[in-house]
Scaffold this active site. Structure first.
Site, PDB file in Angstrom:
ATOM      1  N   ASP A   3       0.856  -1.185   0.000  1.00 54.48           N
ATOM      2  CA  ASP A   3       0.000   0.000   0.000  1.00 54.48           C
ATOM      3  C   ASP A   3       0.898   1.243   0.000  1.00 54.48           C
ATOM      4  OD1 ASP A   3      -1.574   2.170   0.559  1.00 54.48           O
ATOM      5  OD2 ASP A   3      -2.807   1.134   2.049  1.00 54.48           O
ATOM      6  N   ASN A   6      17.401   8.003   0.163  1.00 55.79           N
ATOM      7  CA  ASN A   6      18.610   7.931   0.975  1.00 55.79           C
ATOM      8  C   ASN A   6      19.815   7.723   0.068  1.00 55.79           C
ATOM      9  OD1 ASN A   6      20.647   7.442   2.779  1.00 55.79           O
ATOM     10  ND2 ASN A   6      19.762   5.566   3.626  1.00 55.79           N
ATOM     11  N   ARG A  29      15.795  -5.887  13.910  1.00 50.48           N
ATOM     12  CA  ARG A  29      15.569  -5.026  15.072  1.00 50.48           C
ATOM     13  C   ARG A  29      16.793  -4.156  15.400  1.00 50.48           C
ATOM     14  NH1 ARG A  29      17.663  -6.397  19.842  1.00 50.48           N
ATOM     15  NH2 ARG A  29      18.750  -8.373  20.035  1.00 50.48           N
ATOM     16  N   SER A  36      26.031   2.596   9.244  1.00 47.07           N
ATOM     17  CA  SER A  36      25.764   1.302   9.860  1.00 47.07           C
ATOM     18  C   SER A  36      27.058   0.567  10.101  1.00 47.07           C
ATOM     19  CB  SER A  36      24.864   0.464   8.946  1.00 47.07           C
ATOM     20  OG  SER A  36      23.588   1.037   8.886  1.00 47.07           O
ATOM     21  N   HIS A  45      21.615  12.370   9.477  1.00 51.31           N
ATOM     22  CA  HIS A  45      21.533  11.361   8.421  1.00 51.31           C
ATOM     23  C   HIS A  45      20.065  10.986   8.235  1.00 51.31           C
ATOM     24  CE1 HIS A  45      22.106   8.052   5.820  1.00 51.31           C
ATOM     25  NE2 HIS A  45      21.711   7.163   6.700  1.00 51.31           N
ATOM     26  N   CYS A  82      26.869   4.610   5.484  1.00 52.14           N
ATOM     27  CA  CYS A  82      26.405   5.935   5.054  1.00 52.14           C
ATOM     28  C   CYS A  82      27.232   7.091   5.607  1.00 52.14           C
ATOM     29  CB  CYS A  82      24.947   6.126   5.463  1.00 52.14           C
ATOM     30  SG  CYS A  82      23.836   4.960   4.679  1.00 52.14           S
ATOM     31  N   GLU A  88      29.629   3.262  -0.318  1.00 50.09           N
ATOM     32  CA  GLU A  88      29.498   1.820  -0.139  1.00 50.09           C
ATOM     33  C   GLU A  88      29.205   1.154  -1.480  1.00 50.09           C
ATOM     34  OE1 GLU A  88      25.835   0.134   1.362  1.00 50.09           O
ATOM     35  OE2 GLU A  88      25.640   0.578  -0.748  1.00 50.09           O
TER      36      GLU A  88
END
Lengths: 129, 346
Positions: free
Chosen positions: B29, B267, B200, B297, B235, B113, B81
């Site tokens: 959606d 992004n 998570r 990350s 960021h 990033c 990256e």
């Protein structure tokens, strides 16, 4: 194209480095070491072209060599740089957009690559200005 | 003598794909996605664009803005990256394409990033120590998201180049602070086309922990408060995270607004916070103070505070602004987008 040839041509392909005869104000691209008009009297100097010009003529490629097959359709043109020399280059635009006389400016793009494990060739293409 | 940014340049490809188009293909959606991510469309590279071409265009834009020549640049570090080669630097391609070779330091950086802001810190150190007069830091990416992965809605393309020096400083770098831990929120193994994310670990243990700690660390170090700043850039992997982190830290939505480019850009990974900073510099006035925290990350964050100088007005309109680069996009359908992103393997 092979690696040694591409390597030799990096200044011209990346930065539109050509030459100019200081004696008769003629510009050369690709670079010439001898002025074809002044011959021995010529004074040749390195010259970086501004990268702007116009489309002299163009064609659209639908059936391309293997390395360019994923790029079709693409526009190839003869571009006359503002300083005078003409060169063959790709115009990055929709084929319906290109017109004879259209102003263009240079951009830095991928020209091709030698398969998934070979070198990547970078250089100058043009976009509508 | 102050050290800071002497010029900057941005490049964003012209192509975009809307959230609706990606959602149409995967049966999601689009309103849920737009509401959930705060992203409406993202940039897509042309078929002949990659991190190297984006980095070169951003670097050339930076030089055009200032009148500096490539030969003035003593170091180039490119953070990404998505470097085109696993072995062979993007920095050498950029150096050659702006005629900065051969007397310069050059290397590629990788820290998800935040590789671009890591490059900025390196240039800051080298200029401060007088090893070089000007250093160029670039963050550029053509980010990959696997088909049907949530990342596909945001993984975009773009880059920004910053020159750090001591003369003609447009934004003084007042201070910097980094926060780094070994965290498994996002990774891509050697030889793999698409990254994976650790579910998570993405939100609280990744982005929020590092951005909050990094930002608080610099606020404490500089004895500053959020209200001391005119602009704040964080960021922006989506539209929600930077807004949430800003309000948690005590920054207002007004302070964040100008630097929030993710809604129309997506992004751009290493380019993300640096393009946000450029959007602020495009409109900043002398005396403006800017707070920025990047995030990479793996994981870590780099925070900076900037003070804009009188020099800014001389170069703001000398190269395309972020708003100009985001204007007049060409929209793609999913099939052409897949071709642009090499998702169709022949």
């Amino acid at each position: 194209m092979n690696v040694p040839r591409f390597c030799r041509e990096i200044p011209s392909r990346y930065n539109l480095i050509g030459t100019k005869c200081e004696n008769c104000d003629t510009y050369y691209f690709p670079p010439r070491r001898v002025c074809i008009t002044c011959r021995r009297k010529g004074v040749i100097r390195e010259y970086q072209f501004e990268g702007s010009g116009k489309v002299v003529t163009h064609t659209t490629i639908y059936s391309a060599p293997e390395n360019f097959s994923k790029m079709t359709p693409y526009v190839l043109a003869i571009v006359e740089l503002d300083e005078g020399p003409k060169l063959t280059a790709q115009i990055v635009c929709d084929p319906s957009e290109v017109k004879i006389g259209m102003r263009v400016k240079s951009v830095f793009r991928k020209l091709g690559e030698e398969g998934p494990d070979g070198v990547i060739y970078y250089g100058t293409k043009f976009i509508p200005a | 003598m102050s050290i800071g940014i002497t010029t900057y340049g941005v490049y964003i490809p012209r192509y975009r794909i809307r959230v609706e188009e990606i959602a149409r293909v995967w049966g999601d959606d689009p309103n849920d996605i737009k509401k959930g991510l705060g992203v409406f469309e993202k940039s897509v590279p042309d078929r002949d664009e990659d991190t190297a071409t984006i980095a070169v265009e951003a670097a050339r834009s930076a030089l055009q803005r200032s009148g500096l020549a490539g030969v003035d640049i003593g170091a180039i570090y490119v953070g990404s990256e998505s470097h085109p080669y696993a072995v062979k630097p993007t920095a050498t391609i950029v150096a050659e394409a702006i005629r900065a070779t051969p007397e310069l330091m050059a290397a590629d950086y990788e820290f998800a990033c935040k590789a671009g802001t890591a490059a900025l810190q390196t240039c800051l150190g080298l200029v401060a120590a007088d090893y070089i007069k000007y250093g160029m830091a670039i963050g550029a990416d053509t980010a990959q998201g696997a088909p049907a992965d949530a990342l596909e809605y945001t993984a975009a393309a773009g880059g920004a180049a910053y020159v750090v020096g001591k003369s003609h400083v447009i934004a003084e770098i007042e201070d910097t602070y980094s926060f780094t831990t070994d965290t498994f929120d996002f990774w891509r193994r050697q030889g793999q086309q698409y990254p994976k994310h650790g579910g998570r670990f993405t939100g609280e243990p990744g982005y929020f922990k590092h951005v909050l700690a990094g930002a608080r660390g610099l606020l404490h170090k500089t004895r500053s408060k959020p209200e001391d700043f005119d602009f704040a850039v964080f960021h922006q992997p989506n539209g929600k995270f930077p807004r949430k982190v800003a309000s948690t830290l005590g920054f207002s939505q007004q302070q964040v607004k100008q630097g929030l480019v993710v809604e129309k850009l997506g992004n751009a990974y290493s380019g993300s916070s640096l393009i946000g900073l450029a959007s602020v510099l495009d409109v900043a006035e002398p005396g403006s103070r800017i707070f920025m925290t990047s995030f990479g990350s793996g994981a870590g964050s780099d925070s900076f505070t900037f003070r804009v100088t009188e020099e800014i007005g001389k170069i703001q309109d000398k190269a395309p602004s972020v708003a100009e680069l985001l204007a007049a996009p060409i929209y793609l359908d999913y099939a052409i987008y897949a071709k642009h992103k090499n998702k169709i393997v022949l």
